[in-house]
Design a protein around this motif. Structure first.
Motif, PDB file in Angstrom:
ATOM      1  N   LEU A 245      13.361  13.350  30.521  1.00  9.41           N
ATOM      2  CA  LEU A 245      14.520  13.578  29.657  1.00  9.41           C
ATOM      3  C   LEU A 245      14.078  13.945  28.235  1.00  9.41           C
ATOM      4  O   LEU A 245      14.669  14.818  27.586  1.00  9.41           O
ATOM      5  CB  LEU A 245      15.386  12.313  29.633  1.00  9.41           C
ATOM      6  N   LYS A 246      13.013  13.310  27.779  1.00  3.49           N
ATOM      7  CA  LYS A 246      12.483  13.614  26.446  1.00  3.49           C
ATOM      8  C   LYS A 246      11.972  15.038  26.346  1.00  3.49           C
ATOM      9  O   LYS A 246      11.926  15.619  25.253  1.00  3.49           O
ATOM     10  CB  LYS A 246      11.344  12.644  26.095  1.00  3.49           C
ATOM     11  N   ASN A 247      11.588  15.606  27.480  1.00  3.92           N
ATOM     12  CA  ASN A 247      11.018  16.954  27.488  1.00  3.92           C
ATOM     13  C   ASN A 247      12.056  18.052  27.659  1.00  3.92           C
ATOM     14  O   ASN A 247      11.703  19.233  27.705  1.00  3.92           O
ATOM     15  CB  ASN A 247       9.964  17.074  28.597  1.00  3.92           C
ATOM     16  N   LEU A 248      13.339  17.668  27.750  1.00  7.04           N
ATOM     17  CA  LEU A 248      14.381  18.698  27.820  1.00  7.04           C
ATOM     18  C   LEU A 248      14.365  19.529  26.536  1.00  7.04           C
ATOM     19  O   LEU A 248      14.162  18.994  25.440  1.00  7.04           O
ATOM     20  CB  LEU A 248      15.757  18.057  27.988  1.00  7.04           C
ATOM     21  N   PRO A 249      14.571  20.830  26.610  1.00  2.99           N
ATOM     22  CA  PRO A 249      14.589  21.677  25.413  1.00  2.99           C
ATOM     23  C   PRO A 249      15.629  21.187  24.398  1.00  2.99           C
ATOM     24  O   PRO A 249      16.780  20.942  24.751  1.00  2.99           O
ATOM     25  CB  PRO A 249      14.972  23.054  25.962  1.00  2.99           C
ATOM     26  N   GLY A 250      15.199  21.029  23.165  1.00  2.69           N
ATOM     27  CA  GLY A 250      16.099  20.616  22.096  1.00  2.69           C
ATOM     28  C   GLY A 250      16.162  19.128  21.870  1.00  2.69           C
ATOM     29  O   GLY A 250      16.659  18.671  20.836  1.00  2.69           O
ATOM     30  N   VAL A 251      15.675  18.312  22.814  1.00  2.00           N
ATOM     31  CA  VAL A 251      15.714  16.855  22.669  1.00  2.00           C
ATOM     32  C   VAL A 251      14.547  16.400  21.806  1.00  2.00           C
ATOM     33  O   VAL A 251      13.408  16.807  22.025  1.00  2.00           O
ATOM     34  CB  VAL A 251      15.653  16.168  24.047  1.00  2.00           C
ATOM     35  N   HIS A 252      14.816  15.572  20.796  1.00  4.30           N
ATOM     36  CA  HIS A 252      13.705  15.084  19.974  1.00  4.30           C
ATOM     37  C   HIS A 252      13.500  13.583  20.080  1.00  4.30           C
ATOM     38  O   HIS A 252      12.486  13.064  19.617  1.00  4.30           O
ATOM     39  CB  HIS A 252      13.851  15.513  18.516  1.00  4.30           C
TER      40      HIS A 252
END
Length: 310
Positions: A245-252
Motif C-alpha cells: 500500500l505504501k508503494n502505491l503511486p502518490g502515497v507518501h
C-alpha cells in the motif's frame, strides 16, 4: 497596520520565551495565534498590551509605540483573557458598567453601551444575576461583554470558548464574526482548530517563541504536501500488504492503528479510487472507507510535530 511587532525578545531567567518575534496585523483582520502550551502566545499578547516588560524589540499599536502609559491607545483596545475576570459581588449589569466606565466616563453614553453589550452577548434576562448564579457559558459571555462594551477597535480574545456548552460556544463565535463585521480587528487564540479555521483570515503558528509559519488557511496548507487522506477499517491486513500500500503511486505514508489504516497521499484526486482498486485486488475485506482533505490541525502537527494541547 493595527499591530507591528519587530524583533521582540522576552526571557524568564534562562528561558527564552520570545525569540525575535515579528508580527504584523492589518486593520479588519481576524488574526489567529496558534501554538502549543508554552510556545509564547500569552507572553506575546501580554507584551503587546504592555502588561509585561520585554528585553528587546518594538511594539506599535495604531501606528504608535505601545507603553504602559499609552492610555490613549488602550481606550481603543478590548481584552478578554482565558480566565474569567469579573467582580463576584456585582451583578451582570454592574460588572459591564464598571469595566465600560474605565474608558467611558459619561453616564448616559455608558448606559447605552452597557445595554448594547448585554443584548449583544445574550445576557438580557440575566442582568441582575451575580456571577456565581451563571453557568460557565454565561460567565464567558459576561467576560466578553465586559471586554467589548466600550466598542474597542482592537480586541484580544484568548481562549474565549474554553469549557462552554455548545449553545454558548456558537453564540460567542457568531458574536466574534459580528464584531469583526462592525469594524473591530481581532487577535484570537484557541485550542479548537475548527474555530480558527472558520474565523481567522490569517494565522500565525508559533513555537518556542518563534513564528514558524504565517498565512491564510490555504497558504498554510500549501506549505506542506499532505494532499488527501484516506482511512478504512480492515478485518485482516498483513504487514506485506501495508508495505504494498505504501508503494502505491502518490502515497507518501501509511499508518495502522488496530484495524484502522490511515493513508496520506500527495494527490488530491484519484487516490481513493486507487485504494479501492488495491483492496479489491488484494481481496481485503474493509468497512467505513472515507477520504478527506487536510485540516489546519494536520498542518499544525506537520509543522510543529506536537499536539496543540501539549
Amino acid at each position: 497596520m493595527i499591530i507591528e511587532v519587530e524583533n521582540l525578545k522576552k526571557s524568564y531567567g534562562k528561558l527564552l520565551a520570545l525569540d525575535n518575534l515579528n508580527l504584523a496585523i492589518e486593520e479588519g483582520e481576524v488574526f489567529g495565534l496558534l501554538g502549543p502550551n508554552g510556545s509564547g502566545k500569552t507572553t506575546a499578547i501580554n507584551c503587546m498590551l504592555s502588561l509585561l516588560h520585554y528585553d528587546a524589540g518594538s511594539i506599535r499599536i495604531f501606528g504608535q509605540e505601545m507603553t504602559p502609559e499609552s492610555y490613549d491607545l488602550k481606550k481603543d483596545i478590548g481584552v478578554v483573557m482565558q480566565n474569567v475576570a469579573v467582580f463576584p459581588e456585582l451583578t451582570v449589569e454592574e460588572n459591564v458598567d464598571y469595566f465600560c466606565g474605565l474608558y467611558v466616563p459619561d453616564r448616559k453614553e455608558r448606559k447605552d453601551l452597557v445595554n448594547e453589550a448585554i443584548t449583544f452577548t445574550g445576557l438580557d434576562e440575566f442582568r441582575k444575576f451575580i456571577p456565581k448564579k451563571l453557568s460557565g457559558g454565561l460567565l464567558r459571555r459576561l467576560n466578553i461583554a465586559c471586554g467589548i462594551a466600550h466598542k474597542p477597535k482592537l480586541i484580544f480574545l484568548d481562549e474565549p470558548t474554553v469549557a462552554v456548552d455548545p449553545q454558548s460556544r456558537n453564540r460567542i463565535l457568531e458574536g466574534i464574526l459580528e464584531l469583526n463585521r462592525k469594524g473591530s480587528t481581532i487577535v484570537y487564540t484557541s485550542h479548537y482548530m475548527e474555530e480558527v479555521e472558520t474565523l481567522c483570515s490569517r494565522i500565525m503558528i508559533i513555537d518556542k517563541g518563534k513564528a514558524i509559519a504565517t498565512g491564510t488557511r490555504e497558504e498554510l496548507k500549501s506549505m506542506i504536501h499532505l494532499g488527501k487522506k484516506v482511512s478504512f477499517e480492515a478485518e485482516e491486513i498483513t504487514a506485506v500488504q501495508i508495505e504494498l500500500l505504501k508503494n502505491l503511486p502518490g502515497v507518501h505514508s501509511v499508518e495502522q492503528s488496530g484495524h484502522t489504516v490511515h493513508l496520506k497521499s500527495d494527490e488530491e484526486n484519484g487516490i481513493l479510487e486507487k485504494t479501492l482498486a488495491f483492496l479489491k485486488d488484494q481481496d481485503i475485506r474493509y468497512t467505513n472507507i472515507y477520504s478527506e482533505m487536510p485540516t489546519l490541525n494536520d498542518v499544525f502537527l506537520e509543522i510543529t510535530g506536537k499536539e496543540l494541547r501539549d
